[in-house]
Design a protein around this motif. Sequence first.
Motif, PDB file in Angstrom:
ATOM      1  N   HIS A   8      -3.195  10.182   0.784  1.00 43.52           N
ATOM      2  CA  HIS A   8      -3.331   8.817   1.307  1.00 43.52           C
ATOM      3  C   HIS A   8      -2.659   8.750   2.678  1.00 43.52           C
ATOM      4  N   LEU A   9      -3.342   9.242   3.700  1.00 44.51           N
ATOM      5  CA  LEU A   9      -2.737   9.469   5.011  1.00 44.51           C
ATOM      6  C   LEU A   9      -3.111   8.466   6.083  1.00 44.51           C
TER       7      LEU A   9
ATOM      8  N   CYS B 244      -3.676   2.304   2.865  1.00 44.30           N
ATOM      9  CA  CYS B 244      -3.568   3.756   3.058  1.00 44.30           C
ATOM     10  C   CYS B 244      -4.685   4.426   2.256  1.00 44.30           C
ATOM     11  N   LEU B 245      -5.664   4.910   2.958  1.00 42.76           N
ATOM     12  CA  LEU B 245      -6.827   5.543   2.327  1.00 42.76           C
ATOM     13  C   LEU B 245      -6.627   7.035   2.156  1.00 42.76           C
ATOM     14  N   CYS B 246      -7.318   7.553   1.154  1.00 38.31           N
ATOM     15  CA  CYS B 246      -7.397   9.001   0.983  1.00 38.31           C
ATOM     16  C   CYS B 246      -8.135   9.579   2.187  1.00 38.31           C
ATOM     17  N   MET B 247      -7.608  10.644   2.712  1.00 40.43           N
ATOM     18  CA  MET B 247      -8.200  11.277   3.889  1.00 40.43           C
ATOM     19  C   MET B 247      -9.643  11.689   3.642  1.00 40.43           C
ATOM     20  N   GLU B 248      -9.903  12.259   2.481  1.00 37.11           N
ATOM     21  CA  GLU B 248     -11.256  12.716   2.173  1.00 37.11           C
ATOM     22  C   GLU B 248     -12.256  11.561   2.161  1.00 37.11           C
ATOM     23  N   ARG B 249     -11.843  10.399   1.631  1.00 38.61           N
ATOM     24  CA  ARG B 249     -12.739   9.230   1.596  1.00 38.61           C
ATOM     25  C   ARG B 249     -13.028   8.741   3.013  1.00 38.61           C
ATOM     26  N   TRP B 250     -12.001   8.739   3.891  1.00 39.16           N
ATOM     27  CA  TRP B 250     -12.238   8.289   5.262  1.00 39.16           C
ATOM     28  C   TRP B 250     -13.214   9.228   5.966  1.00 39.16           C
ATOM     29  N   VAL B 251     -13.034  10.529   5.794  1.00 39.04           N
ATOM     30  CA  VAL B 251     -13.940  11.502   6.417  1.00 39.04           C
ATOM     31  C   VAL B 251     -15.356  11.314   5.881  1.00 39.04           C
TER      32      VAL B 251
ATOM     33  N   THR C  40       0.821  -1.208   0.000  1.00 40.42           N
ATOM     34  CA  THR C  40       0.000   0.000   0.000  1.00 40.42           C
ATOM     35  C   THR C  40       0.857   1.261   0.000  1.00 40.42           C
ATOM     36  N   GLY C  41       0.182   2.380   0.075  1.00 39.03           N
ATOM     37  CA  GLY C  41       0.826   3.688   0.109  1.00 39.03           C
ATOM     38  C   GLY C  41       0.840   4.322  -1.271  1.00 39.03           C
ATOM     39  N   PHE C  42       0.732   5.625  -1.318  1.00 34.03           N
ATOM     40  CA  PHE C  42       0.763   6.333  -2.594  1.00 34.03           C
ATOM     41  C   PHE C  42       2.024   5.983  -3.366  1.00 34.03           C
ATOM     42  N   TYR C  43       3.139   5.850  -2.651  1.00 43.13           N
ATOM     43  CA  TYR C  43       4.414   5.525  -3.291  1.00 43.13           C
ATOM     44  C   TYR C  43       4.677   4.015  -3.330  1.00 43.13           C
ATOM     45  N   ARG C  44       3.698   3.223  -2.916  1.00 41.91           N
ATOM     46  CA  ARG C  44       3.812   1.764  -2.842  1.00 41.91           C
ATOM     47  C   ARG C  44       5.083   1.361  -2.095  1.00 41.91           C
ATOM     48  N   ASP C  45       5.245   2.001  -0.929  1.00 43.08           N
ATOM     49  CA  ASP C  45       6.373   1.698  -0.050  1.00 43.08           C
ATOM     50  C   ASP C  45       5.908   1.048   1.251  1.00 43.08           C
ATOM     51  N   GLY C  46       4.601   0.740   1.334  1.00 39.05           N
ATOM     52  CA  GLY C  46       4.049   0.110   2.524  1.00 39.05           C
ATOM     53  C   GLY C  46       3.616   1.091   3.596  1.00 39.05           C
ATOM     54  N   CYS C  47       3.945   2.372   3.414  1.00 42.39           N
ATOM     55  CA  CYS C  47       3.638   3.397   4.417  1.00 42.39           C
ATOM     56  C   CYS C  47       2.684   4.455   3.856  1.00 42.39           C
ATOM     57  N   CYS C  48       2.015   5.146   4.758  1.00 40.21           N
ATOM     58  CA  CYS C  48       1.101   6.214   4.368  1.00 40.21           C
ATOM     59  C   CYS C  48       1.872   7.530   4.258  1.00 40.21           C
ATOM     60  N   ASN C  49       2.926   7.499   3.456  1.00 38.45           N
ATOM     61  CA  ASN C  49       3.706   8.695   3.155  1.00 38.45           C
ATOM     62  C   ASN C  49       2.955   9.528   2.124  1.00 38.45           C
ATOM     63  N   THR C  50       3.249  10.809   2.086  1.00 42.81           N
ATOM     64  CA  THR C  50       2.609  11.690   1.122  1.00 42.81           C
ATOM     65  C   THR C  50       3.644  12.681   0.592  1.00 42.81           C
TER      66      THR C  50
END
Length: 118
Positions: A37-38, A77-84, A19-29
């Motif tokens: 994707h936080l 790692c979900l998009c913040m807006e989708r989680w809200v 997962t992760g935007f950078y596909r590094d396994g973390c919710c990095n942005t």
Amino acid sequence: MARNVLGGELLPCSHEPLTGFYRDGCCNTGGQDMGLHLVCAVMTAEFLAFSKGAGNDLSTPREEWGFPGLKPGDRWCLCMERWVEAFQAGFAPKLVLEATNELALEWADMATMKEYAV
């Protein structure tokens, strides 16, 4: 180094599926991550159905994108807006706070995130 919402080092969310935007396994942005994707969320059937209904099908594999499709129990790692949006509709998945980026605090307060912590 990215920090989590608890103030510590941002831990990996998932390597299987990756997962992760950078596909590094973390919710990095970063500047390219328009979706922010936080949050490290634990998928549920209810959330996956909600997301699909909102136009973001996370359960169907998309081989052309290297996306395996998610199932209940997977971390993502979900998009913040989708989680809200899911929170407001009553379908928000639980969060792994140690793997949720501290920037999520700009969108949701700590008390709410702790309420949804695994």
